[in-house]
Write a protein that holds these residues in place. Structure first.
Motif, PDB file in Angstrom:
ATOM      1  N   GLY A   1     -11.358  -0.017  -0.997  1.00  0.00           N
ATOM      2  CA  GLY A   1     -10.724   1.299  -1.008  1.00  0.00           C
ATOM      3  C   GLY A   1      -9.402   1.302  -0.261  1.00  0.00           C
ATOM      4  N   VAL A   2      -9.373   0.607   0.875  1.00  0.00           N
ATOM      5  CA  VAL A   2      -8.130   0.503   1.649  1.00  0.00           C
ATOM      6  C   VAL A   2      -7.074  -0.254   0.841  1.00  0.00           C
ATOM      7  CG1 VAL A   2      -7.073  -0.424   3.753  1.00  0.00           C
ATOM      8  CG2 VAL A   2      -9.328   0.653   3.859  1.00  0.00           C
ATOM      9  N   MET A   3      -7.503  -1.310   0.144  1.00  0.00           N
ATOM     10  CA  MET A   3      -6.561  -2.061  -0.685  1.00  0.00           C
ATOM     11  C   MET A   3      -5.979  -1.178  -1.787  1.00  0.00           C
ATOM     12  SD  MET A   3      -4.840  -4.720  -1.499  1.00  0.00           S
ATOM     13  CE  MET A   3      -5.491  -6.123  -0.586  1.00  0.00           C
ATOM     14  N   TYR A   4      -6.840  -0.383  -2.430  1.00  0.00           N
ATOM     15  CA  TYR A   4      -6.352   0.548  -3.455  1.00  0.00           C
ATOM     16  C   TYR A   4      -5.335   1.519  -2.861  1.00  0.00           C
ATOM     17  CZ  TYR A   4      -9.407  -0.567  -7.410  1.00  0.00           C
ATOM     18  OH  TYR A   4     -10.012  -1.181  -8.479  1.00  0.00           O
ATOM     19  N   LEU A   5      -5.631   2.045  -1.671  1.00  0.00           N
ATOM     20  CA  LEU A   5      -4.706   2.971  -1.010  1.00  0.00           C
ATOM     21  C   LEU A   5      -3.365   2.292  -0.748  1.00  0.00           C
ATOM     22  CD1 LEU A   5      -4.089   5.657   0.409  1.00  0.00           C
ATOM     23  CD2 LEU A   5      -5.076   4.676   2.500  1.00  0.00           C
ATOM     24  N   GLY A   6      -3.417   1.064  -0.239  1.00  0.00           N
ATOM     25  CA  GLY A   6      -2.181   0.331   0.023  1.00  0.00           C
ATOM     26  C   GLY A   6      -1.378   0.084  -1.234  1.00  0.00           C
ATOM     27  N   ARG A   7      -2.068  -0.275  -2.328  1.00  0.00           N
ATOM     28  CA  ARG A   7      -1.382  -0.497  -3.608  1.00  0.00           C
ATOM     29  C   ARG A   7      -0.654   0.768  -4.060  1.00  0.00           C
ATOM     30  NH1 ARG A   7       0.021  -4.905  -5.900  1.00  0.00           N
ATOM     31  NH2 ARG A   7      -0.585  -4.309  -8.009  1.00  0.00           N
ATOM     32  N   ILE A   8      -1.331   1.907  -3.925  1.00  0.00           N
ATOM     33  CA  ILE A   8      -0.740   3.169  -4.375  1.00  0.00           C
ATOM     34  C   ILE A   8       0.443   3.563  -3.500  1.00  0.00           C
ATOM     35  CG2 ILE A   8      -1.152   5.641  -4.658  1.00  0.00           C
ATOM     36  CD1 ILE A   8      -4.072   4.899  -5.388  1.00  0.00           C
ATOM     37  N   VAL A   9       0.272   3.466  -2.171  1.00  0.00           N
ATOM     38  CA  VAL A   9       1.359   3.848  -1.256  1.00  0.00           C
ATOM     39  C   VAL A   9       2.568   2.948  -1.460  1.00  0.00           C
ATOM     40  CG1 VAL A   9       2.055   3.987   1.167  1.00  0.00           C
ATOM     41  CG2 VAL A   9      -0.181   4.854   0.458  1.00  0.00           C
ATOM     42  N   MET A  10       2.329   1.644  -1.586  1.00  0.00           N
ATOM     43  CA  MET A  10       3.455   0.745  -1.820  1.00  0.00           C
ATOM     44  C   MET A  10       4.110   1.042  -3.169  1.00  0.00           C
ATOM     45  SD  MET A  10       3.678  -3.382  -1.486  1.00  0.00           S
ATOM     46  CE  MET A  10       5.266  -4.191  -1.627  1.00  0.00           C
ATOM     47  N   GLY A  11       3.298   1.378  -4.163  1.00  0.00           N
ATOM     48  CA  GLY A  11       3.851   1.755  -5.463  1.00  0.00           C
ATOM     49  C   GLY A  11       4.742   2.978  -5.366  1.00  0.00           C
ATOM     50  N   ILE A  12       4.334   3.946  -4.549  1.00  0.00           N
ATOM     51  CA  ILE A  12       5.163   5.142  -4.357  1.00  0.00           C
ATOM     52  C   ILE A  12       6.529   4.751  -3.801  1.00  0.00           C
ATOM     53  CG2 ILE A  12       5.405   7.259  -2.978  1.00  0.00           C
ATOM     54  CD1 ILE A  12       2.341   7.567  -3.178  1.00  0.00           C
TER      55      ILE A  12
END
Length: 473
Positions: free
Chosen positions: A68-79
């Protein structure tokens, strides 16, 4: 992280990044329009750095909730990266001349490929040294990315603000002073007057995202050109191939480690061939490199279908691995170069040239949004297609490239070598004659680059940073 190689979640964890990019494009294009290109870029870089850090700490000393943390990081970095993708092309186009906008953006994307090479090389080296199951084989490459956003944040204040942004936000003295510093008193004043005239003409043209997608609105046509460009770039199939390169070489019959080395070689070739992108895009035009890229990609994917099929059945046919593997490698390297030269930078460049200043940030944001959604779909579906279609995936991409090339030929105007204001004339004329077909607007003038203008009639032809470059050299 305990995800099986054939788990559909592999595609999801890769592709969710692109959804973040779509969100970041809207957020930071608004910020860049309201507060300036530099503050917008600062926010993008800070968000990218935060997302990178979140990915690094995913599962570091704990396991529960790590994915879940990895998914969050992927999304934030994508932003953050989506913001970079929307702000930088606008910023670049507003600081370069009509005849150098393409070269500037193509050089940026060549630098992007340099970063791709570095990332893959670090990843490959650590995987070989530490083993594929060692967590530091992926944590170190992730944290190594911090050098770029953090490094740029350190000296971002030394970059100039866009004079066009100053003018369109009634900071005329700042724009005038900035142009004089960059160009000198006489040339700076002349450039200022040209920009001021354009700003006065566009002063009342406030454009919303709703306007851009409203049929009949003045910005609907350029918005559809932007959407078409990014959809067509996804249809070339190269977004999927760049992500899943090693699997393609495995499909041609090579082992895992050999496939990774071949992928690194492909990226090096990609970097070198990208030099042709910035040499050609301002010389022959946007349409020519797009259509040339499509032609080479169509042929390449048909050939890869053939070589892939022979590779899969080579044991039954008694064909040596290199007999089909080497031609397949060559064709894939050529296809990679064709995509880079024709499609990588060009579809990002066109939106910065066809919108007025009042809609340029929104237009580029739309470009990033469509890019994010299209690549989300492609990277999500690619592993599924690989597992079910094998080499026939190349046949799919051959036909999608035909669609991309045909629609580009029919509807994409040539925006190179013209000022921002001249490119607006294409859309005015298209509305007047009632067609979007490039060949039927102004007798097909926008199918080609314009002839050089006589001296003294250049409009925005002097690069804003030329004087600074001359002084530095």
């Amino acid at each position: 992280m305990g995800i099986a190689g054939d788990d559909p979640q592999v595609g999801v964890i890769v592709s969710v990044y692109y959804l973040g990019c779509a969100v970041g494009a809207v957020l930071f294009s608004w910020l860049a329009d309201k507060h300036g290109r530099k503050p917008g870029l600062f926010g993008c870089l800070a968000t990218t750095s935060l997302g990178n850090l979140i990915m690094f700490i995913a599962g570091l000393g704990y396991s529960r909730g790590a994915i879940g943390v990895m998914y969050l990081g992927r999304i934030v970095m994508g932003i953050g990266v989506g913001g970079v993708d929307s702000v930088v092309p606008v910023y670049s186009s507003e600081l370069n001349s009509d005849g150098a906008r393409g070269k500037a953006l193509a050089k940026e994307f060549q630098s992007n490929i340099l970063g791709l090479n570095m990332a893959f090389a670090i990843n490959l080296g650590l995987t070989v040294a530490l083993g594929k199951r060692n967590e530091w084989a992926w944590r170190v490459p992730i944290i190594a990315m911090q050098i770029y956003p953090v490094g740029l944040l350190i000296f971002i204040q030394r970059l100039p603000e866009s004079p066009r942004w100053f003018i369109f936000h009634d900071k005329r003295e700042d724009a005038q002073n900035g142009l004089k510093v960059i160009l000198g008193d006489e040339d700076g004043e002349e450039q200022y007057q040209d920009m001021q005239k354009a700003a006065d003409n566009e002063r009342d043209e406030n454009v919303s995202y709703t306007d851009m997608f409203t049929p009949g609105h003045k910005q609907f046509h350029p918005t559809m050109i932007t959407v078409m460009g990014q959809v067509n770039q996804a249809l070339t199939g190269y977004g999927a191939i760049s992500v899943y390169g090693p699997q393609i070489f495995e499909l041609l019959g090579y082992g895992v480690r050999e496939s990774e080395y071949l992928t690194q070689g492909n990226y090096i070739s990609y970097l070198i061939l990208m030099t042709l992108a910035w040499l050609l895009v301002d010389a022959v035009g946007r349409r020519t490199v797009l259509l040339g890229g499509s032609g080479v990609l169509i042929i390449s994917f048909f050939l890869l279908t053939l070589f892939g099929g022979l590779a899969v059945h080579r044991a039954d046919l008694g064909i040596p691995i290199d007999a089909v593997g080497i031609p397949g490698i060559i064709v894939l390297y050529i296809a990679t170069g064709a995509f880079g030269i024709g499609w990588l930078a060009t579809v990002w460049l066109i939106p910065t040239e066809i919108f007025p200043t009042t809609a340029r940030a929104q237009g580029t944001a739309v470009s990033v949004i469509i890019w994010g959604l299209a690549n989300f779909a492609v990277t999500l579906l690619t592993p599924i297609m690989f597992n079910n279609l094998e080499y026939l995936i190349f046949l799919v991409f051959a036909f999608t490239n035909i669609i991309a090339g045909l629609t580009t030929y029919l509807y994409c105007p040539e925006s190179g070598g013209r000022s921002f204001e001249e490119n607006q004339e294409f859309f005015d004329d298209a509305k007047e004659v009632g067609t979007w077909r490039v060949s039927k607007v102004r007798k097909g003038d926008f199918k080609y680059m314009p002839y050089p203008k006589p001296d003294g009639q250049d409009g925005e032809t002097q690069p804003l940073l030329r004087r600074v470059a001359d002084q530095a050299s």
